[in-house]
Design a protein around this motif. Structure first.
Motif, PDB file in Angstrom:
ATOM      1  N   ARG A   1     -11.073   0.162   1.012  1.00 41.59           N
ATOM      2  CA  ARG A   1     -10.403   0.002  -0.276  1.00 41.59           C
ATOM      3  C   ARG A   1     -11.345   0.129  -1.461  1.00 41.59           C
ATOM      4  O   ARG A   1     -11.039  -0.331  -2.550  1.00 41.59           O
ATOM      5  CB  ARG A   1      -9.716  -1.364  -0.312  1.00 41.59           C
TER       6      ARG A   1
ATOM      7  N   LEU B   1       0.833  -1.208   0.000  1.00 42.74           N
ATOM      8  CA  LEU B   1       0.000   0.000   0.000  1.00 42.74           C
ATOM      9  C   LEU B   1       0.868   1.259   0.000  1.00 42.74           C
ATOM     10  O   LEU B   1       1.755   1.386   0.837  1.00 42.74           O
ATOM     11  CB  LEU B   1      -0.878   0.048   1.258  1.00 42.74           C
ATOM     12  N   PRO B   2       0.605   2.181  -0.924  1.00 42.40           N
ATOM     13  CA  PRO B   2       1.315   3.455  -0.803  1.00 42.40           C
ATOM     14  C   PRO B   2       0.895   4.158   0.474  1.00 42.40           C
ATOM     15  O   PRO B   2      -0.270   4.082   0.885  1.00 42.40           O
ATOM     16  CB  PRO B   2       0.864   4.237  -2.040  1.00 42.40           C
TER      17      PRO B   2
ATOM     18  N   GLU C   1      -7.231   5.554  -5.877  1.00 40.81           N
ATOM     19  CA  GLU C   1      -6.155   4.629  -5.504  1.00 40.81           C
ATOM     20  C   GLU C   1      -6.282   4.308  -4.023  1.00 40.81           C
ATOM     21  O   GLU C   1      -6.595   5.177  -3.215  1.00 40.81           O
ATOM     22  CB  GLU C   1      -4.758   5.203  -5.817  1.00 40.81           C
ATOM     23  N   ALA C   2      -6.038   3.036  -3.726  1.00 41.72           N
ATOM     24  CA  ALA C   2      -6.087   2.594  -2.327  1.00 41.72           C
ATOM     25  C   ALA C   2      -4.696   2.709  -1.729  1.00 41.72           C
ATOM     26  O   ALA C   2      -3.702   2.470  -2.410  1.00 41.72           O
ATOM     27  CB  ALA C   2      -6.575   1.153  -2.245  1.00 41.72           C
ATOM     28  N   GLY C   3      -4.643   3.098  -0.483  1.00 45.28           N
ATOM     29  CA  GLY C   3      -3.361   3.215   0.209  1.00 45.28           C
ATOM     30  C   GLY C   3      -3.576   3.110   1.700  1.00 45.28           C
ATOM     31  O   GLY C   3      -4.648   2.694   2.160  1.00 45.28           O
TER      32      GLY C   3
ATOM     33  N   PHE D   1      -0.148   7.283   2.339  1.00 45.11           N
ATOM     34  CA  PHE D   1      -0.660   8.627   2.021  1.00 45.11           C
ATOM     35  C   PHE D   1      -0.261   9.660   3.072  1.00 45.11           C
ATOM     36  O   PHE D   1      -0.379  10.850   2.825  1.00 45.11           O
ATOM     37  CB  PHE D   1      -2.189   8.610   1.906  1.00 45.11           C
TER      38      PHE D   1
ATOM     39  N   VAL E   1      -7.200   3.409   3.249  1.00 45.26           N
ATOM     40  CA  VAL E   1      -7.915   4.595   2.794  1.00 45.26           C
ATOM     41  C   VAL E   1      -7.879   4.592   1.268  1.00 45.26           C
ATOM     42  O   VAL E   1      -6.890   4.147   0.682  1.00 45.26           O
ATOM     43  CB  VAL E   1      -7.205   5.882   3.288  1.00 45.26           C
TER      44      VAL E   1
END
Lengths: 366, 150
Positions: free
Chosen positions: B89, A85-86, B45-47, A88, B69
């Protein structure tokens, strides 16, 4: 000599196919959906979120299904997913004083403002198996009373007036993040708390128990234990203000501990702190006890040489994914390593036998 | 294009959308009917974000763990920009949240608020109240036992 060995692909594929079949179990029994796991095994889901260090009940439930209920395997899956996951950003610190509490108890103040709210607890159950659950039982509706919607103040606030309990100094310091920089020692309290929050429940429980049994005893009372939801806010750079991006369920435990004072500080109560994702009461109490034990140096206490006081020992062994990774790797092929050990032991045995022969011959000659 | 609204109001509706149940949000959004053309400024985009806590609930901060998120940004044909930041997601949910965020800045605000935001807010409040009512029923009422004669 280096010998490359290939093979095993077919065996591995077939093992995985069998694993999938075993995971499903008897097909005459209805399949579990991840939503059923999320709703009905929610404390397992909470543990996977806490130790996987990723709050997402759907993913945790899926991981539990995939791992056949092996929670450490499920935590492993979540940790692996997490790395994809990037990031944020970082949220504003959650305000647990604003928590919508499902449960809030204090073992130290009977008449705490906001009251002693038991919530959906196992406490005071008889720990007798309930065979009604084995049959499809109707669930009775939980009774209701006048809801209290205002925030519940933290109990420590009431003691702070007299300075009879230590204050938590506020700080704008950016806390270390062990997911970004490798841990180094001394780690500092922020990294310790992060490590404990994602650490193995069993390990933290054992460490906490050791302090209760006398290895760096710190006389903890549960000043307050609360479970409920808090909003999570993040600054959105494009907007220039913070918005709520959701809600998380948390368990918070604050211990009140004896402290005889030091050269610079008069006698006062000190604090240990536990904060964990989900409803994870045992873990949060254990975390608070271990946090307090690890604070010996900053409080000017003696190092008694107890395991729970040893930051490097506790933090290096609290992570069950690191631990199981290293532990379980020894079952994977080590043929070449073992071959060299085998050669060595054969050689040593040969030398020992030769020596014995020589000695025996000498003795006979004498 | 832009009608008047405060940052506080925008914060309010974005927060409401972030924690809304996706199925319910989709239902209300469909009932509302309009689905304006828009252009992605940032596709969903999911992160993850790192959630922070405070030592002792009130002291210095520390990193507790991450949560998922999904975010996106889009612009309507008139140039109004909407942001979606939602828990979980779901790209579809983030997209709906961004469209609603954009429309809430336009003349459509009043209608949209009635159709989508007000029901969501009422349901959220009802959910929270119902939980608080169950908690209240488990509050201990102490009473003192009087023993002997005074």
């Amino acid at each position: 000599m280096y010998v490359a060995v290939k093979g095993g692909e077919r065996a591995i594929d077939n093992a995985h196919a069998w694993l999938a079949e075993e995971r499903r179990g008897d097909t005459d029994v209805a399949e579990l959906s991840y939503a059923q796991i999320r709703e009905q095994l929610s404390l397992a889901v909470n543990r996977v979120m806490a130790e996987g260090s990723l709050y997402d009940p759907d993913l945790a439930a899926l991981a539990i299904k995939q791992s056949r209920g092996d929670l450490i395997e499920a935590i492993f899956l979540i940790r692996a997913y997490r790395t994809t996951l990037p990031r944020f950003g970082y949220t504003l610190p959650v305000e647990t004083g604003e928590m919508a509490c499902d449960r809030r108890i204090s073992a130290t103040f009977k008449d705490a403002p906001g009251g002693q709210v038991l919530g959906p607890t196992f406490d005071y159950t008889h720990r007798l198996l309930d065979f009604k659950l084995a049959a499809d039982g109707e669930v009775p509706e939980a009774p209701v009373a006048d809801p209290r919607m205002e925030a519940t103040p933290h109990i420590a606030e009431f003691l702070q007036g007299e300075d009879i309990i230590e204050r938590e100094p506020s700080s704008d310091a950016v806390p270390g993040d062990l997911t970004r920089e490798p841990m180094s020692f001394p780690a500092g309290r922020a990294v310790r708390l992060q490590s404990l929050a994602r650490g193995d429940e069993g390990f933290i429980l054992g460490m906490a128990y050791s302090t209760q049994r006398g290895y760096a005893r710190n006389h903890a009372f549960v000043g307050e234990l609360r479970i409920g939801t808090v909003p999570v806010e993040i600054e959105i750079p494009e907007l220039g203000f913070a918005v709520e991006i959701g809600e998380v369920e948390l368990t918070e435990c604050e211990t009140v501990n004896q402290f005889k004072g030091s050269k610079t500080v008069p006698p006062q109560f000190t604090r240990g702190y536990g904060l964990v994702f989900g409803q994870s009461e045992r873990k949060s109490i254990a975390m608070a006890l271990v946090d307090r034990a690890l604070r010996w140096e900053e409080l000017g206490e003696d190092n008694l040489g107890a395991p729970a006081q040893d930051e490097e020992f506790v933090l290096s062994h609290a992570d069950n994914i690191q631990a199981t990774g290293f532990l379980e790797h020894i079952k994977l092929p080590h043929y070449v390593d073992f071959q060299s050990e085998l050669e060595l032991v054969r050689k040593l045995r040969h030398e020992a036998a030769e020596l014995a022969e020589t000695l025996a011959a000498r003795e006979a000659a004498e | 294009m832009n009608t008047k609204f405060s940052a506080e109001e925008r914060k309010g509706w974005m927060s409401l959308l972030a924690s809304a149940d996706e199925v319910r949000l989709a239902e209300l959004w469909q009932e509302y009917g309009a689905d304006p053309a828009c252009e992605w400024l940032r596709a969903p985009e999911a992160g993850g974000v790192m959630v922070r806590g405070r030592m002792g609930g009130s002291g210095a901060s520390f990193n507790l763990g991450e949560m998922t998120v999904t975010r996106c940004a889009l612009s309507l044909e008139d140039g109004t920009v909407g942001h979606g930041y939602v828990q979980g997601r779901s790209k579809a949910k983030a997209g709906m949240a961004a469209k609603i965020d954009a429309l809430m800045q336009t003349g459509a605000a009043a209608g949209l608020s009635t159709a989508v935001l007000e029901p969501l807010a009422a349901e959220r409040k009802a959910r929270k109240t119902a939980r608080a009512a169950k908690a209240a029923a488990t509050k201990v009422e102490f009473f003192t036992m009087v023993r002997g004669e005074d």
